[in-house]
Motif scaffolding. Structure first.
Motif, PDB file in Angstrom:
ATOM      1  N   GLY A  65       0.795  -1.148   0.198  1.00  0.00           N
ATOM      2  CA  GLY A  65       0.090   0.220  -0.104  1.00  0.00           C
ATOM      3  C   GLY A  65       0.848   1.214   0.188  1.00  0.00           C
ATOM      4  N   GLU A  66       2.213   1.131   0.086  1.00  0.00           N
ATOM      5  CA  GLU A  66       2.888   2.303   0.330  1.00  0.00           C
ATOM      6  C   GLU A  66       3.141   2.856  -1.131  1.00  0.00           C
ATOM      7  OE1 GLU A  66       6.518   1.929   2.532  1.00  0.00           O
ATOM      8  OE2 GLU A  66       5.350   1.803   4.436  1.00  0.00           O
ATOM      9  N   GLN A  67       3.513   3.960  -1.212  1.00  0.00           N
ATOM     10  CA  GLN A  67       3.686   4.568  -2.734  1.00  0.00           C
ATOM     11  C   GLN A  67       5.019   4.144  -3.156  1.00  0.00           C
ATOM     12  OE1 GLN A  67       3.221   8.716  -2.822  1.00  0.00           O
ATOM     13  NE2 GLN A  67       3.551   9.020  -5.142  1.00  0.00           N
ATOM     14  N   VAL A  68       4.912   3.977  -4.565  1.00  0.00           N
ATOM     15  CA  VAL A  68       6.431   3.366  -5.399  1.00  0.00           C
ATOM     16  C   VAL A  68       6.665   4.963  -5.982  1.00  0.00           C
ATOM     17  CG1 VAL A  68       7.159   2.192  -7.249  1.00  0.00           C
ATOM     18  CG2 VAL A  68       5.404   1.204  -5.988  1.00  0.00           C
ATOM     19  N   ASP A  69       7.887   5.215  -5.305  1.00  0.00           N
ATOM     20  CA  ASP A  69       8.531   6.499  -5.900  1.00  0.00           C
ATOM     21  C   ASP A  69       9.977   6.209  -6.398  1.00  0.00           C
ATOM     22  OD1 ASP A  69       9.898   6.082  -3.736  1.00  0.00           O
ATOM     23  OD2 ASP A  69       8.815   7.665  -2.598  1.00  0.00           O
ATOM     24  N   SER A  70      10.487   5.092  -6.430  1.00  0.00           N
ATOM     25  CA  SER A  70      11.762   4.943  -7.087  1.00  0.00           C
ATOM     26  C   SER A  70      12.028   3.425  -7.359  1.00  0.00           C
ATOM     27  CB  SER A  70      12.861   5.192  -5.898  1.00  0.00           C
ATOM     28  OG  SER A  70      12.656   4.574  -4.763  1.00  0.00           O
ATOM     29  N   LYS A  80      12.548 -10.693   1.211  1.00  0.00           N
ATOM     30  CA  LYS A  80      11.709 -11.434   0.642  1.00  0.00           C
ATOM     31  C   LYS A  80      10.561 -10.564   0.450  1.00  0.00           C
ATOM     32  CE  LYS A  80      10.295 -12.484   5.692  1.00  0.00           C
ATOM     33  NZ  LYS A  80       9.640 -13.561   6.526  1.00  0.00           N
ATOM     34  N   LEU A  81       9.634 -10.893  -0.480  1.00  0.00           N
ATOM     35  CA  LEU A  81       8.310 -10.087  -1.102  1.00  0.00           C
ATOM     36  C   LEU A  81       7.322 -10.897  -0.483  1.00  0.00           C
ATOM     37  CD1 LEU A  81       9.472  -9.029  -4.654  1.00  0.00           C
ATOM     38  CD2 LEU A  81       9.790  -7.682  -2.579  1.00  0.00           C
ATOM     39  N   CYS A  82       6.554 -10.438   0.096  1.00  0.00           N
ATOM     40  CA  CYS A  82       5.661 -11.177   1.055  1.00  0.00           C
ATOM     41  C   CYS A  82       4.085 -10.513   1.164  1.00  0.00           C
ATOM     42  CB  CYS A  82       5.966 -11.634   2.327  1.00  0.00           C
ATOM     43  SG  CYS A  82       6.563 -10.423   3.406  1.00  0.00           S
ATOM     44  N   LYS A  83       3.279 -11.464   1.369  1.00  0.00           N
ATOM     45  CA  LYS A  83       1.838 -10.806   1.711  1.00  0.00           C
ATOM     46  C   LYS A  83       1.370 -11.544   2.929  1.00  0.00           C
ATOM     47  CE  LYS A  83      -0.190  -9.210  -2.647  1.00  0.00           C
ATOM     48  NZ  LYS A  83      -1.266  -9.500  -3.747  1.00  0.00           N
ATOM     49  N   TYR A  84       0.432 -11.016   3.667  1.00  0.00           N
ATOM     50  CA  TYR A  84      -0.281 -11.562   4.620  1.00  0.00           C
ATOM     51  C   TYR A  84      -1.711 -11.660   4.673  1.00  0.00           C
ATOM     52  CZ  TYR A  84       4.524 -10.591   6.755  1.00  0.00           C
ATOM     53  OH  TYR A  84       5.741 -10.364   6.893  1.00  0.00           O
ATOM     54  N   ASP A  85      -2.335 -12.713   5.014  1.00  0.00           N
ATOM     55  CA  ASP A  85      -3.704 -12.786   5.201  1.00  0.00           C
ATOM     56  C   ASP A  85      -4.335 -12.188   6.317  1.00  0.00           C
ATOM     57  OD1 ASP A  85      -3.551 -14.829   7.072  1.00  0.00           O
ATOM     58  OD2 ASP A  85      -3.958 -16.438   5.882  1.00  0.00           O
ATOM     59  N   ALA A  86      -5.734 -12.229   6.613  1.00  0.00           N
ATOM     60  CA  ALA A  86      -6.244 -11.639   7.376  1.00  0.00           C
ATOM     61  C   ALA A  86      -6.074 -12.279   9.053  1.00  0.00           C
ATOM     62  CB  ALA A  86      -7.888 -11.667   7.544  1.00  0.00           C
ATOM     63  N   ASP A  87      -5.360 -13.512   8.886  1.00  0.00           N
ATOM     64  CA  ASP A  87      -5.157 -14.421  10.024  1.00  0.00           C
ATOM     65  C   ASP A  87      -3.623 -14.107  10.348  1.00  0.00           C
ATOM     66  OD1 ASP A  87      -7.633 -15.349  10.553  1.00  0.00           O
ATOM     67  OD2 ASP A  87      -7.336 -16.886   8.940  1.00  0.00           O
ATOM     68  N   GLY A  88      -3.036 -13.228   9.511  1.00  0.00           N
ATOM     69  CA  GLY A  88      -1.564 -12.932   9.664  1.00  0.00           C
ATOM     70  C   GLY A  88      -0.690 -14.039   9.319  1.00  0.00           C
ATOM     71  N   TYR A 115       2.634  -5.492  -2.337  1.00  0.00           N
ATOM     72  CA  TYR A 115       3.183  -6.738  -1.360  1.00  0.00           C
ATOM     73  C   TYR A 115       4.112  -5.943  -0.524  1.00  0.00           C
ATOM     74  CZ  TYR A 115       6.554  -6.412  -5.218  1.00  0.00           C
ATOM     75  OH  TYR A 115       7.358  -6.115  -6.537  1.00  0.00           O
ATOM     76  N   SER A 116       4.733  -6.524   0.670  1.00  0.00           N
ATOM     77  CA  SER A 116       5.528  -5.905   1.333  1.00  0.00           C
ATOM     78  C   SER A 116       6.920  -6.455   1.165  1.00  0.00           C
ATOM     79  CB  SER A 116       5.332  -6.354   3.025  1.00  0.00           C
ATOM     80  OG  SER A 116       4.042  -5.610   3.499  1.00  0.00           O
ATOM     81  N   ALA A 117       7.978  -5.899   1.577  1.00  0.00           N
ATOM     82  CA  ALA A 117       9.347  -6.296   1.542  1.00  0.00           C
ATOM     83  C   ALA A 117      10.060  -6.266   2.813  1.00  0.00           C
ATOM     84  CB  ALA A 117      10.274  -5.562   0.355  1.00  0.00           C
ATOM     85  N   VAL A 118      10.494  -7.511   3.241  1.00  0.00           N
ATOM     86  CA  VAL A 118      11.318  -7.446   4.655  1.00  0.00           C
ATOM     87  C   VAL A 118      12.647  -8.064   4.127  1.00  0.00           C
ATOM     88  CG1 VAL A 118      11.020  -8.818   6.700  1.00  0.00           C
ATOM     89  CG2 VAL A 118       9.115  -8.235   5.479  1.00  0.00           C
ATOM     90  N   CYS A 119      13.834  -7.393   4.958  1.00  0.00           N
ATOM     91  CA  CYS A 119      15.068  -7.547   4.704  1.00  0.00           C
ATOM     92  C   CYS A 119      15.518  -9.148   5.802  1.00  0.00           C
ATOM     93  CB  CYS A 119      16.065  -6.421   5.074  1.00  0.00           C
ATOM     94  SG  CYS A 119      15.546  -4.916   4.383  1.00  0.00           S
ATOM     95  N   LEU A 120      16.189  -9.891   4.837  1.00  0.00           N
ATOM     96  CA  LEU A 120      16.519 -11.164   5.483  1.00  0.00           C
ATOM     97  C   LEU A 120      17.924 -11.025   6.058  1.00  0.00           C
ATOM     98  CD1 LEU A 120      15.044 -13.792   2.809  1.00  0.00           C
ATOM     99  CD2 LEU A 120      14.139 -13.038   5.139  1.00  0.00           C
ATOM    100  N   SER A 121      18.457 -10.016   5.429  1.00  0.00           N
ATOM    101  CA  SER A 121      19.882  -9.732   5.923  1.00  0.00           C
ATOM    102  C   SER A 121      20.109  -8.174   5.987  1.00  0.00           C
ATOM    103  CB  SER A 121      21.067 -10.454   5.023  1.00  0.00           C
ATOM    104  OG  SER A 121      20.993  -9.843   3.731  1.00  0.00           O
ATOM    105  N   LYS A 122      21.261  -7.776   6.479  1.00  0.00           N
ATOM    106  CA  LYS A 122      21.521  -6.518   6.309  1.00  0.00           C
ATOM    107  C   LYS A 122      21.467  -6.208   4.600  1.00  0.00           C
ATOM    108  CE  LYS A 122      25.249  -2.889   6.739  1.00  0.00           C
ATOM    109  NZ  LYS A 122      26.628  -2.500   6.918  1.00  0.00           N
ATOM    110  N   VAL A 123      20.874  -5.132   4.190  1.00  0.00           N
ATOM    111  CA  VAL A 123      20.582  -4.962   2.923  1.00  0.00           C
ATOM    112  C   VAL A 123      21.181  -3.402   2.485  1.00  0.00           C
ATOM    113  CG1 VAL A 123      18.757  -4.398   1.121  1.00  0.00           C
ATOM    114  CG2 VAL A 123      18.680  -6.247   2.746  1.00  0.00           C
ATOM    115  N   GLU A 124      22.060  -3.423   1.311  1.00  0.00           N
ATOM    116  CA  GLU A 124      22.537  -2.245   0.812  1.00  0.00           C
ATOM    117  C   GLU A 124      21.595  -1.674  -0.464  1.00  0.00           C
ATOM    118  OE1 GLU A 124      26.740  -2.467   0.668  1.00  0.00           O
ATOM    119  OE2 GLU A 124      26.735  -2.908   2.683  1.00  0.00           O
TER     120      GLU A 124
END
Length: 248
Positions: A65-70, A80-88, A115-124
């Protein structure tokens, strides 16, 4: 851009204007299919107008839901690119790493991340602003052919993922996933936690663990600990996966 650029702090990430890591003519854009065919002077111009960011392991790069600006170029790290359902419950759509970029929704009006993006490691990261990228397209229409080609590849990957998830046999589904990740991973090992593998292919962690143990016993893989898996017999995994495919 020489030097370290201007340092800014924003939340849990450090930001630098200009790409201080692109030194001695080695530009991060050279490893990105989207930009690699551009003349070097254009690549240099893009990186000099970019913003470097560093994100901590476990943090969100962005949320649904966040704006794509770059355009987001991963210089180093895994996301990881992921989604969560209503139950988490988490569903992992993809895992991307060094040399990958997130840009597909950039051209949609009022574009937001699906979708959301979560860092699985330190990310540059290297961020190239939407305005800079749009100007590049205006100046060099030929790059649009690159975009079409890359979007076709992404569609092919999505179709292959849908096919994988349609397979009922957990053993076959896991074999296909390991074959794909072994090709795409950086370095010799697949670096994924049991839970992330399960969320990627719609299986329970215990089902994944049980089949990984079978694969290891049969000599197809070696589990190295700390979420690392080494594929030792690709042909063995391939036989399992291809046995489930209909004959052409």
């Amino acid at each position: 851009m020489d030097g370290e650029g201007i340092v800014m702090e924003k939340g849990d990430k450090k930001m630098f204007s200009g790409c201080a890591n692109c030194k001695n003519g080695l530009l991060c854009t050279m490893a990105i299919p989207l930009f690699s065919t551009l003349p070097k002077d254009l690549q240099k111009n893009l990186t000099e107008h970019s913003i470097q960011t560093t994100k901590a392991k476990g943090s969100f790069l962005f949320r649904v839901g966040e704006q794509v600006d770059s355009v987001l170029i991963i210089r180093k790290g895994r996301i990881k690119l992921c989604k969560y359902d209503a139950d988490g419950n988490e569903y992992i759509l993809d895992i991307i790493h060094d040399g990958d970029a997130v840009w597909e929704n950039l051209f949609l009006e009022n574009a937001v991340f699906p979708y959301s993006a979560v860092c699985l490691s330190k990310v540059e990261l290297c961020e190239i602003r939407k305005s800079e990228f749009i100007q590049l397209l205006a100046d060099r229409p030929g790059i649009a052919m690159n975009l079409i080609s890359l979007l076709s590849l992404r569609l092919k990957d999505a179709n292959e993922k849908a096919l994988l998830l349609s397979i009922r046999d957990p053993k076959v589904r896991l074999a296909g996933f390991l074959l794909d990740r072994d090709i795409r991973c950086v370095g010799p090992e697949i670096k994924l936690k049991l839970e992330d593998i399960a969320a990627s292919i719609g299986l329970r962690p215990e089902t994944v663990s049980r089949n990984l143990s079978r694969f290891e016993k049969d000599g197809f893989i070696q589990r190295l600990g700390q979420g690392k898996i080494l594929v030792t017999d690709r042909s063995g995994l391939k036989k399992i996966y291809e046995a489930s495919q209909p004959e052409k």
